[in-house]
Design an enzyme around this catalytic site. Structure first.
Site, short mmCIF file in Angstrom:
data_model
loop_
_atom_site.label_atom_id
_atom_site.label_comp_id
_atom_site.label_asym_id
_atom_site.label_seq_id
_atom_site.Cartn_x
_atom_site.Cartn_y
_atom_site.Cartn_z
N LYS A 118 -28.92 -6.49 -94.88
CA LYS A 118 -30.15 -6.95 -95.54
C LYS A 118 -29.93 -8.33 -96.15
O LYS A 118 -28.90 -8.57 -96.79
CB LYS A 118 -30.57 -5.95 -96.62
N SER A 193 -38.60 -3.60 -99.69
CA SER A 193 -38.14 -4.87 -99.16
C SER A 193 -37.10 -4.74 -98.04
O SER A 193 -36.73 -5.74 -97.42
CB SER A 193 -37.55 -5.71 -100.29
N SER A 217 -37.56 0.08 -102.41
CA SER A 217 -37.26 -0.75 -101.25
C SER A 217 -36.40 -0.09 -100.19
O SER A 217 -36.30 -0.59 -99.07
CB SER A 217 -36.59 -2.06 -101.71
#
Length: 517
Positions: A118, A193, A217
């Site tokens: 990520k 996210s 997220s």
């Protein structure tokens, strides 16, 4: 490199680098046969892939070639993987991994497996942008703490996964890399996210994925893409780096995502464990992934269904019925599901969230003072920083008091129930061009993240929470449910997830990917 040229190159590279018998098998296949072999490899669970690599039933070069082929085929539409490394270098690393195995060297369960991180975390030598134009050329000089552990488990880093700017908002878009699209319908959003991570899993562009969770997220994008996302007990996965606020920053945590629960457990046990660099990290040790077994539902497991908190949360029509209905499978096996509600004023919880979230951005106030920097920040980030201006110690203390009361309210429910459940989101995946829903079922959303209020309870209590797929609506849009457990009971939550997975079939419903919009 064009896709056709890449496919040809990857296939020849595989044939050159593999053992003679494997090379012959590759070269003797037709083009469609090669594609079928690659699809078979990328469809394997991370756990099964790991076993096959260790047994040398499939080579690391074959695995890398298969994943790169799939990324080049589908990623242009879905935009899950960003900052992809040079293919030649990746194949060379995979060849090194094969040579190590031939010499009896085994690096760990992720030996030779491709992994993308990520883009809020650092990987040595890779771009680390956090989705911001301010960091568009930033190259990481070392790994983040959790990424160190993934490297030590033998993974080969191939790139990053897309995230919204600085991880703000449960919709993955930014001005650096663009929008990540939903694996089940690319006209819809991926959530966030950890949106790139979730889509990378659902589209079989990655075997397993790391992410992070402040306001859902790890959970929201997992729900929107029909995969597993697990937010560990705060402190279970240390994430400290040289710039971390070691004692006050207690909202966000790193964690694992997987195509199934077993893969998620294996990555959790890789990322978890005490590290002195984070003084509040937990010192108890999770057992080996192989020791996790499904909860015995017939023993009368009790689940408290909190739903929409008695009508407090606005939800899209049909969503609650799907989420509550998803628990029928465990009920038929003996689990008891009852409606329940925490003894707490929910609007007070939202006020607490706003205060502590704004407080987390106090050290970013200098960005607003420079017009050049400010103009490059998304409006939502500017709003978060502005909320920290003039914040008093009394406000923070009041929020901390409310947060403590909320924790006690949930602990009281855990006196009656083994687990608590509620939807993972208040809406189904929405249009990828929409930044955030302004209304839910006619109720206005007064902030860019109010539509995700359903996830703040687990965050503020610091509890282990897993997103489990709950099914699809009539339009084929995925949604999920959150299962919360008592603090520190990460293993129990994931063992329930194993039992839930065994009596449902949602994870078997894979997306039909497209190569153009």
């Amino acid at each position: 490199m064009k896709r056709r040229e890449f496919c040809k190159g990857a296939t020849l590279a595989s044939a050159t680098l593999l053992a003679p018998t494997a090379a012959s098998a590759v070269l003797n296949k037709s083009t469609s046969g090669i594609q079928s072999m690659n699809d078979h490899i990328t469809a394997l669970s991370a756990s099964r892939l790991s076993s096959m690599i260790r047994a040398r039933e499939v080579s690391c070069v074959e695995v890398m070639s298969a994943y790169l082929e799939r990324i080049h085929t589908y990623n242009p539409v879905y935009n899950a993987i960003i900052s992809l490394a040079d293919e030649g270098g990746l194949l060379a690393q995979a060849n090194d991994a094969d040579k190590a195995l031939s010499k009896g060297e085994y690096w760990g369960w992720m030996h030779g497996m491709p992994h993308a991180v990520k883009d809020l975390a650092d990987v040595r030598g890779f771009l680390s942008t956090s989705g911001s134009p301010l960091l568009a050329k930033n190259i990481a000089t070392k790994d983040s703490l959790a990424i160190e552990r993934i490297r030590q488990a033998g993974a080969i880093f191939i790139g990053k996964t897309n995230t919204p700017e600085f991880g703000l908002g449960s919709q993955t878009y930014n001005t650096v890399f663009g929008t990540t699209r939903n694996a089940y319908n690319p006209s819809l959003c991926a959530g966030g996210s950890s949106g790139g991570a979730a889509v990378g899993l659902a589209a079989q562009l990655l075997p397993v994925a790391d992410g992070s969770d402040m306001m859902g997220s790890l959970r929201n994008p997992a729900a929107f893409n029909n995969v597993i996302g697990f937010r560990p007990t705060k402190g279970r996965v240390p994430g400290a780096d040289e710039n971390s606020k070691l004692f006050f920053d207690q909202l966000a945590t790193d964690g694992p995502m997987g195509r199934d629960v077993t893969d998620t457990i294996k990555l959790l046990t890789t990322m978890a464990g005490f590290d002195a660099r984070e003084p509040l990290s937990l010192q108890d040790t999770l057992p080996r992934a192989e020791s996790f077994v499904p909860t015995a539902l017939e023993d009368g497991v009790r689940i408290g269904w909190m739903g929409d908190y008695g009508g407090y949360l606005a939800t899209e029509p049909g969503l609650l019925d799907i989420c509550r209905g998803a628990l029928q499978g465990v009920e038929t096996k003996g689990a008891v599901v009852e409606d329940c509600a925490p003894d707490f004023e929910l609007e007070r919880l939202w006020d607490t969230w706003l205060t502590l979230r704004h407080f987390a951005f106090i050290d970013s106030q200098s960005l607003l003072k420079d017009p050049t920097l400010k103009s490059q920040l998304k409006p939502e980030f500017q709003w978060e920083i502005e909320g920290s201006l003039g914040m008093s110690a009394a406000q923070v203390v009041k929020a901390d008091t409310a947060r403590s009361d909320w924790y006690r309210a949930l602990m009281a429910l855990f006196g009656e129930y083994d687990f608590l459940a509620l939807p993972t989101a208040q809406v189904f995946p929405f249009d990828a061009q929409m930044h955030w829903p302004s209304k839910i079922n006619g109720k206005p959303m007064d902030t860019y993240h109010r539509w995700m209020e359903v996830v703040i309870g687990g965050t503020l209590a610091g509890l282990p929470v897993v997103n489990l797929p709950a099914g699809f609506d009539q339009q084929g849009r995925p949604i999920g449910i959150q299962i919360l457990g008592p603090t520190g009971r990460d293993k129990a939550v994931l063992e329930f997830a194993l039992a839930y997975e065994a009596v449902t079939s949602y994870l078997e419903q894979h997306p039909a990917l497209v190569t153009s919009l």
